[in-house]
Design an enzyme around this catalytic site. Structure first.
Site, mmCIF file in Angstrom:
data_model
loop_
_atom_site.group_PDB
_atom_site.id
_atom_site.type_symbol
_atom_site.label_atom_id
_atom_site.label_comp_id
_atom_site.label_asym_id
_atom_site.label_seq_id
_atom_site.Cartn_x
_atom_site.Cartn_y
_atom_site.Cartn_z
ATOM 1 N N ASN A 28 0.802 -1.224 0.000
ATOM 2 C CA ASN A 28 0.000 0.000 0.000
ATOM 3 C C ASN A 28 0.840 1.283 0.000
ATOM 4 O O ASN A 28 0.295 2.384 0.024
ATOM 5 C CB ASN A 28 -1.012 -0.027 1.157
ATOM 6 C CG ASN A 28 -2.090 -1.071 0.879
ATOM 7 O OD1 ASN A 28 -2.249 -1.540 -0.249
ATOM 8 N ND2 ASN A 28 -2.813 -1.451 1.924
ATOM 9 N N CYS A 125 -10.857 -5.380 -4.032
ATOM 10 C CA CYS A 125 -11.342 -6.502 -3.251
ATOM 11 C C CYS A 125 -12.818 -6.276 -2.944
ATOM 12 O O CYS A 125 -13.294 -5.146 -2.945
ATOM 13 C CB CYS A 125 -10.530 -6.611 -1.966
ATOM 14 S SG CYS A 125 -8.972 -7.471 -2.191
ATOM 15 N N ARG A 130 -17.557 0.728 -1.198
ATOM 16 C CA ARG A 130 -16.298 1.491 -1.085
ATOM 17 C C ARG A 130 -16.361 2.587 -2.116
ATOM 18 O O ARG A 130 -16.164 2.348 -3.291
ATOM 19 C CB ARG A 130 -15.094 0.600 -1.401
ATOM 20 C CG ARG A 130 -14.697 -0.316 -0.330
ATOM 21 C CD ARG A 130 -13.552 -1.179 -0.830
ATOM 22 N NE ARG A 130 -12.238 -0.604 -0.555
ATOM 23 C CZ ARG A 130 -11.111 -1.121 -1.001
ATOM 24 N NH1 ARG A 130 -11.123 -2.167 -1.768
ATOM 25 N NH2 ARG A 130 -9.960 -0.556 -0.697
ATOM 26 N N ARG A 405 -2.683 -11.201 -4.847
ATOM 27 C CA ARG A 405 -2.759 -9.747 -5.036
ATOM 28 C C ARG A 405 -1.858 -9.017 -4.044
ATOM 29 O O ARG A 405 -1.342 -7.943 -4.351
ATOM 30 C CB ARG A 405 -4.189 -9.247 -4.801
ATOM 31 C CG ARG A 405 -5.158 -9.583 -5.891
ATOM 32 C CD ARG A 405 -6.465 -8.867 -5.668
ATOM 33 N NE ARG A 405 -6.286 -7.443 -5.886
ATOM 34 C CZ ARG A 405 -7.269 -6.592 -6.179
ATOM 35 N NH1 ARG A 405 -8.500 -7.042 -6.289
ATOM 36 N NH2 ARG A 405 -7.035 -5.314 -6.343
HETATM 37 N N1 EPU Z 1 -14.445 6.112 1.636
HETATM 38 C C1 EPU Z 1 -15.458 6.831 1.101
HETATM 39 N N2 EPU Z 1 -15.192 7.641 0.022
HETATM 40 C C2 EPU Z 1 -13.960 7.729 -0.517
HETATM 41 C C3 EPU Z 1 -12.906 7.006 0.039
HETATM 42 C C4 EPU Z 1 -13.184 6.196 1.130
HETATM 43 O O1 EPU Z 1 -16.592 6.752 1.561
HETATM 44 O O2 EPU Z 1 -13.800 8.465 -1.487
HETATM 45 C C5 EPU Z 1 -14.688 5.230 2.787
HETATM 46 C C6 EPU Z 1 -14.522 3.767 2.399
HETATM 47 O O3 EPU Z 1 -15.696 3.241 1.837
HETATM 48 C C7 EPU Z 1 -14.165 3.156 3.731
HETATM 49 C C8 EPU Z 1 -13.349 4.247 4.420
HETATM 50 O O4 EPU Z 1 -13.700 5.458 3.757
HETATM 51 O O5 EPU Z 1 -15.314 2.913 4.497
HETATM 52 C C9 EPU Z 1 -11.867 4.074 4.394
HETATM 53 O O6 EPU Z 1 -11.407 3.857 3.088
HETATM 54 P P1 EPU Z 1 -9.959 4.290 2.593
HETATM 55 O O7 EPU Z 1 -10.140 5.275 1.511
HETATM 56 O O8 EPU Z 1 -9.104 4.638 3.752
HETATM 57 O O9 EPU Z 1 -9.453 2.932 1.964
HETATM 58 P P2 EPU Z 1 -8.599 2.832 0.670
HETATM 59 O O10 EPU Z 1 -7.639 3.947 0.640
HETATM 60 O O11 EPU Z 1 -9.472 2.590 -0.495
HETATM 61 C C10 EPU Z 1 -6.574 1.561 1.639
HETATM 62 C C11 EPU Z 1 -5.901 0.251 1.380
HETATM 63 C C12 EPU Z 1 -6.786 -0.882 1.866
HETATM 64 C C13 EPU Z 1 -7.027 -0.675 3.358
HETATM 65 C C14 EPU Z 1 -7.656 0.708 3.602
HETATM 66 C C15 EPU Z 1 -7.836 1.048 5.059
HETATM 67 C C16 EPU Z 1 -4.628 0.715 -0.593
HETATM 68 C C17 EPU Z 1 -4.392 0.450 -2.040
HETATM 69 N N3 EPU Z 1 -5.650 0.106 -0.043
HETATM 70 O O12 EPU Z 1 -7.799 1.510 0.902
HETATM 71 O O13 EPU Z 1 -6.048 -2.054 1.666
HETATM 72 O O14 EPU Z 1 -7.908 -1.670 3.825
HETATM 73 O O15 EPU Z 1 -6.817 1.726 3.028
HETATM 74 O O16 EPU Z 1 -6.614 1.058 5.714
HETATM 75 O O17 EPU Z 1 -3.865 1.448 0.036
HETATM 76 C C18 EPU Z 1 -5.728 -4.334 1.395
HETATM 77 O O18 EPU Z 1 -4.517 -4.081 1.353
HETATM 78 O O19 EPU Z 1 -6.191 -5.510 1.463
HETATM 79 C C19 EPU Z 1 -6.673 -3.237 1.352
HETATM 80 C C20 EPU Z 1 -7.965 -3.397 1.098
#
Ligand code: EPU
Length: 427
Positions: A28, A125, A130, A405
């Site tokens: 990440n 995933c 999301r 992945r």
């Molecule tokens: N959210 C929104 N709107 C947005 C963005 C996020 O509503 O525009 C919500 C999401 O639905 C969720 C929360 O905010 O409920 C947190 O989401 P976040 O944006 O922090 O997650 P992400 O950036 O999409 C990254 C990691 C994930 C990890 C999460 C939380 C990467 C590529 N992915 O996702 O990693 O679970 O942060 O730490 O950095 C994994 O590695 O298996 C994985 C899923």
């Protein structure tokens, strides 16, 4: 799934794991750095300690699809990116629809080509709802126009400008993406409520080397002063704290003892304290983190939250470990609403996991038995592998792609520790 071949993992449980394992580079952080390297018009970016995982391969394919010259030297875990010429703003649907991190390429395409087109619904995933609204609202606040079509999102900008941005929740990728967008936007951008994960800080460190002016990393409040250009640099990706914690949990669930090379106790944060409460022991010996468990496991109480809270990505693995604990564990998931599909799979193996809305109760101790189970996402997949290591008989986890992945050579690394696990190709 984008991978050309279908695989599954076959695990025969019962072996206590012993030995030394090398923690991979952080997925990440690496994915964001690949996208950020496309912001540099001159020179070649060299990224070291890049994990050899399917998501990195997808990011490389996306960078190539928009015209960057990218070579992933997998044996050396080194990626070289030459983004001097970008030729297409289109992030193709066959990759983008399966891979949420595709949206991270939007800032570079906006700055370099004035537009970005994301085909398909950006996937990833299966973690429930999301959204990417923080990303698109942020781009719009910086001056972009976002048009959502039937099966594509078109983002256009004649030039972005610094602005005051706010994230409703401290989104990990949202923070990184808006920093990238702001890095070349004239003026000052302030982003409130930013994510504080160590990976975010590593991405900031990489971008500062590139010439970006970013302050406030790790504070929840980030300021970016736009600069005229960013240059290609060399950077070593930090160790993957989720991969490290999964191996710590492999020691925990099998009652073994492992030496983790490259893991940082600081980055494990609250996960360390939770595992210690369960009866796992940690000791640092120079650059090596020693993990062992020889006492019965105690039940645990876990509530996921953004860093420095308990990582949602480790919620599934700790659910598997808590099946063996003597008593009832309490788990509450607050980040993703689709992360309890694992409960039904663990129950097929003899676990007693009860789910009500965002809470899961894991009644232990239970003896786990081998079964055919389904990985619904990367982290539930690796949790099922952990469960398989502790189960009697044979567990088959499919599809293997989800695990691939995010975890590099998982069968080889576990086999070296004494596990009985193979990845099988399906015809
Ligand atoms: N959210 C929104 N709107 C947005 C963005 C996020 O509503 O525009 C919500 C999401 O639905 C969720 C929360 O905010 O409920 C947190 O989401 P976040 O944006 O922090 O997650 P992400 O950036 O999409 C990254 C990691 C994930 C990890 C999460 C939380 C990467 C590529 N992915 O996702 O990693 O679970 O942060 O730490 O950095 C994994 O590695 O298996 C994985 C899923």
């Amino acid at each position: 799934m984008t991978s050309g071949h279908k695989t599954r993992y076959r695990v025969v449980g019962g072996n206590q794991l012993q030995g030394t394992v090398f923690v991979q580079g952080a997925k990440n952080a690496a994915l964001k750095m690949i996208a950020a390297s496309l912001l540099a018009e001159k020179g070649r970016t060299v990224l070291r300690n890049v994990p050899v995982i399917e998501d990195v391969r997808r990011a490389v394919e996306l960078a190539q699809a928009v015209g960057a010259m990218v070579k992933f030297h997998e044996v050396e875990r080194t990626l070289v990116v030459d983004a001097s010429e970008l030729t297409s703003p289109v992030l193709p649907g066959d990759i983008a629809s399966q891979f949420r991190a595709s949206v991270l390429f939007v800032p570079a395409l906006l700055h370099r080509l004035g537009e970005a087109v994301l085909e398909g619904e950006p996937g990833g995933c299966n973690l429930g709802s999301r959204n990417l609204d923080f990303h698109y609202r942020g781009f719009a606040r910086l001056g972009a126009t976002v048009v959502e079509g039937e099966n594509r999102i078109h983002v256009k900008a004649d030039g972005l400008r610094g602005a005051h941005l706010y994230l409703d929740t401290p989104s990990h990728t949202g923070t990184e993406n808006l920093i990238m967008a702001a890095s070349l936007a004239p003026g000052t951008t302030v982003i409130d409520n930013t994510a504080q994960e160590p990976e975010v800080q590593d991405v900031i460190a990489f971008m500062i080397k590139m010439g970006a002016k970013i302050s406030g990393g790790g504070t929840g409040f980030i300021t970016v002063e736009g600069v005229k250009e960013l240059t290609a640099v060399e950077h070593t990706v930090m160790a993957d704290r989720i991969d490290a914690a999964v191996f710590a949990m492999a020691a925990a669930i099998t009652g073994g003892e492992l030496s983790l090379v490259g893991a940082s106790l600081d980055h494990l944060g609250v996960v360390r304290w939770k595992l210690e409460q369960m009866g796992v022991e940690f000791a640092t010996q120079g650059a090596i983190l020693q993990v062992r468990r020889d006492k019965p496991l105690r039940p645990i109480n876990v509530i996921t939250s953004p860093y420095p809270g308990f990582a949602t990505d480790l919620q599934s693995p700790i659910m598997a470990v808590s099946c063996l604990a003597e008593g009832t564990s309490y788990i509450r998931e607050t980040i993703f609403d689709g992360r309890y599909m694992l409960a039904g799979e663990l129950n097929k193996m003899g676990a007693k996991v009860e789910v009500a809305d965002t809470v899961a109760l894991v009644h232990g101790p239970t003896e786990l038995h081998g079964a055919e189970v389904t990985a619904h996402d990367l982290r539930s997949g690796i949790a099922l592998v952990l469960a398989g290591l502790a189960a009697d008989g044979q567990t088959i986890v499919s599809p293997g792609y989800f695990i691939d992945r995010g975890h590099a050579s998982i069968a080889a690394r576990l086999t070296a520790l004494g596990a009985d696990i193979v990845e099988e190709e399906l015809s």
